[in-house]
Design an enzyme around this catalytic site. Structure first.
Site, PDB file in Angstrom:
ATOM      1  N   GLN A 288     -16.602  -4.248  17.074  1.00  0.00           N
ATOM      2  CA  GLN A 288     -15.825  -5.351  16.507  1.00  0.00           C
ATOM      3  C   GLN A 288     -14.865  -4.826  15.453  1.00  0.00           C
ATOM      4  O   GLN A 288     -15.234  -3.972  14.647  1.00  0.00           O
ATOM      5  CB  GLN A 288     -16.781  -6.374  15.874  1.00  0.00           C
ATOM      6  N   CYS A 414     -14.350 -14.804  22.483  1.00  0.00           N
ATOM      7  CA  CYS A 414     -13.067 -14.512  21.841  1.00  0.00           C
ATOM      8  C   CYS A 414     -11.934 -15.237  22.560  1.00  0.00           C
ATOM      9  O   CYS A 414     -10.763 -14.980  22.291  1.00  0.00           O
ATOM     10  CB  CYS A 414     -12.816 -13.004  21.800  1.00  0.00           C
TER      11      CYS A 414
HETATM   12  N1  SAH Z   1     -21.442  -7.792  21.757  1.00  0.00           N
HETATM   13  C1  SAH Z   1     -20.679  -6.613  21.458  1.00  0.00           C
HETATM   14  C2  SAH Z   1     -19.524  -6.334  22.403  1.00  0.00           C
HETATM   15  C3  SAH Z   1     -18.644  -7.493  22.778  1.00  0.00           C
HETATM   16  S1  SAH Z   1     -17.127  -7.058  23.597  1.00  0.00           S
HETATM   17  C4  SAH Z   1     -20.216  -6.624  20.032  1.00  0.00           C
HETATM   18  O1  SAH Z   1     -20.277  -7.656  19.364  1.00  0.00           O
HETATM   19  O2  SAH Z   1     -19.813  -5.585  19.540  1.00  0.00           O
HETATM   20  C5  SAH Z   1     -17.450  -7.244  25.281  1.00  0.00           C
HETATM   21  C6  SAH Z   1     -18.152  -6.073  25.904  1.00  0.00           C
HETATM   22  O3  SAH Z   1     -18.372  -6.408  27.262  1.00  0.00           O
HETATM   23  C7  SAH Z   1     -17.386  -4.765  25.904  1.00  0.00           C
HETATM   24  O4  SAH Z   1     -18.204  -3.765  25.359  1.00  0.00           O
HETATM   25  C8  SAH Z   1     -17.107  -4.498  27.399  1.00  0.00           C
HETATM   26  O5  SAH Z   1     -17.145  -3.132  27.735  1.00  0.00           O
HETATM   27  C9  SAH Z   1     -18.248  -5.249  28.062  1.00  0.00           C
HETATM   28  N2  SAH Z   1     -18.052  -5.730  29.438  1.00  0.00           N
HETATM   29  C10 SAH Z   1     -16.907  -6.116  30.049  1.00  0.00           C
HETATM   30  N3  SAH Z   1     -17.165  -6.596  31.288  1.00  0.00           N
HETATM   31  C11 SAH Z   1     -18.507  -6.533  31.467  1.00  0.00           C
HETATM   32  C12 SAH Z   1     -19.396  -6.891  32.532  1.00  0.00           C
HETATM   33  N4  SAH Z   1     -18.936  -7.445  33.658  1.00  0.00           N
HETATM   34  N5  SAH Z   1     -20.697  -6.690  32.353  1.00  0.00           N
HETATM   35  C13 SAH Z   1     -21.185  -6.152  31.218  1.00  0.00           C
HETATM   36  N6  SAH Z   1     -20.409  -5.782  30.190  1.00  0.00           N
HETATM   37  C14 SAH Z   1     -19.082  -5.970  30.293  1.00  0.00           C
END
Ligand code: SAH
Length: 466
Positions: A288, A414
């Site tokens: 983040q 988001c």
């Molecule tokens: N919860 C975390 C990350 C949120 S961002 C935090 O707060 O830091 C969204 C994340 O989803 C990213 O790390 C991205 O790589 C992952 N992502 C994108 N598509 C996805 C999918 N189909 N399955 C699992 N993860 C995915």
């Protein structure tokens, strides 16, 4: 058609669109005007006119809105980053709250009454500047062939020179000056998107706000960085510098970072702390960007999950395991799912270094891993937290969540349009929204983060689909 392209129009701005653009009518015909603020009366020039609405470029503010403030950044209008810098912060928060509510009603189909009842006050910041721990500056040449670092102008790939972004950390400027000086001295060319030639594409800078550790990663269109030791020598003396690397990206794409990272100096990862938990972060992992608000966001997620100590919790789209580890102390078992292998490696490492034994992580797509773990291995869920990218959850993921029937679903989003779409599907499948809260993770921009608590309906008859 009432108006034509290039017509001059006078518009009173009465609303703001989902990207922060002003909306108002000229003789009853609605126009979208970028950089015009709610309350302004503006003179604008029509750039595109459709059947029922048009777009116009702001030319002059005739009567400024009472919500206007003096923008901090001299290039705020050209740069695509900040859409709301000229709007008072208080009004920005109000706008974001309304944006979430409107999406939930318009796309989610929830009633005004429901939304008013479940909305909690938006979580703002004290200062809306210098909050970003990460920046990716494109490197290129200006019209005269001079090397520049900056940001893309809105919706384009032309670079607005700016090494001192008002949202970023003060170190960005020094680091970029060093990179540009090194490139000039050693004749290292900037990448040119049009020809596909040249070397340096982007500079990624990350800072751990709590630890002060800095990471610099140059994204290059090649396999080697010439005279890299000179660049390293200049960067390594900056206080806090922890990691200097480059990333190989030889593809002609909009994806910034390439998958192969070559460490030049220091450690591969930097560390940062959120709450009581220490995280290590690699250049490829999502982390983040606003650490101050992230802690508040996770606090709201924890409050919504309201764990008692023995629950099975899923954290889908878990990144480096931040939410998983934040919740693990109050849960029986946490399972995280994330598609980027490097991020999962970070998540496991983060669990180990914090002595957390009840969190497991799976690499893969949430829509594939969740059904498999549920059907084949029978792993259940008491609480499911999801935090997907802007496109929201895949239908297969939502369908499996509904089959697993956790007591609670905590949806961190988001993009409130996809949030609203997914909530509609979940509520049609036997859940109801209980709490909604917007968290301002991206001050000065039109983006808003929001978090929703859904709880399971116990009697099917009560399903509220409005
Ligand atoms: N919860 C975390 C990350 C949120 S961002 C935090 O707060 O830091 C969204 C994340 O989803 C990213 O790390 C991205 O790589 C992952 N992502 C994108 N598509 C996805 C999918 N189909 N399955 C699992 N993860 C995915």
């Amino acid at each position: 058609m009432k108006y034509q392209k290039n017509d001059k129009v006078v518009i009173k701005i009465e609303d703001m669109g989902s990207s922060g653009e002003g909306i108002g009518k000229a003789d009853g015909f609605p126009f979208f005007v970028k950089d015009a603020l709610i309350g302004d009366t503006v003179e604008a020039r029509a750039t595109k006119v459709k059947q029922n609405y048009g777009y116009a470029r702001l030319e002059k503010v005739i009567t400024p809105s009472s919500f206007r403030v003096e923008p901090v950044c001299p290039v705020h209008r050209q740069c695509g980053g900040c859409q709301l810098q000229a709007l008072s912060y208080e009004k920005q928060l109000e706008y974001k709250q309304k944006k979430v509510q409107d999406a939930l009603m318009r796309i989610g189909g929830f009633s005004r009454e429901t939304i008013d009842r479940i909305t909690e006050p938006v979580v703002g910041m004290e200062s809306g500047f210098h909050y970003r721990n990460k920046a990716q500056f494109p490197i290129g040449s200006d019209k005269n062939g001079n090397l520049v670092a900056g940001f893309y102008a809105g919706r384009t790939h032309s670079i607005i020179a700016n090494t001192d972004c008002a949202l970023g950390v003060p170190e960005n400027r020094e680091i970029l000056e060093i990179v540009l000086a090194y490139m000039r001295k050693y004749h290292v060319p900037a990448y040119d998107e049009k020809t596909g030639r040249g070397l340096v594409r982007h500079v990624l800078i990350r800072k751990g706000f709590v630890t002060g550790q800095l990471m610099v990663c140059l994204v290059i269109n090649g396999k080697k960085l010439p005279s890299a030791e000179r660049l390293v020598a200049a960067l390594a003396v900056i206080p806090g510098m922890t990691s200097v690397s480059y990333s190989v990206n030889e593809k002609n794409t909009n994806v910034i970072i390439g998958e192969r990272i070559v460490l030049l100096w220091g450690k591969e990862r930097i560390e940062d702390r959120i709450g009581d938990i220490m995280f290590s972060i690699s250049p490829l992992s999502f982390y983040q960007v606003n650490p101050v608000q992230t802690e508040k966001l996770y606090g709201v997620a924890a409050e919504f999950a309201d764990l008692k100590g023995n629950e099975t919790v899923w954290d889908l789209y878990c990144g480096i395991g931040t939410i998983s580890l934040f919740l693990a102390g109050k849960a029986g078992q946490v399972y995280g799912v994330e598609v980027v292998p490097q991020a999962v490696a970070d998540a496991r490492d983060n669990a180990a270094r914090n002595g957390i034994g009840n969190a497991s992580f799976f690499v893969g797509k949430a829509e594939e891993v969740l059904p498999e773990k549920y059907r084949r291995e029978g792993i259940t869920a008491d609480v499911i937290v999801v935090d997907p990218p802007r496109k929201g959850c895949d239908e297969r993921c939502l369908a499996t969540m509904l089959q697993m029937r956790p007591e609670k679903i905590v949806y961190v989003s988001c993009d409130c349009a996809t949030l609203a779409r997914d909530l509609k599907a979940l509520c049609a499948g036997g859940y109801e929204p209980e709490r909604v809260r917007a968290v301002d993770m991206f001050p000065m921009t039109g983006h808003v983060e929001s978090i929703v608590l859904l709880s399971k309906l116990h009697t099917k008859q009560n399903i509220e689909v409005e």
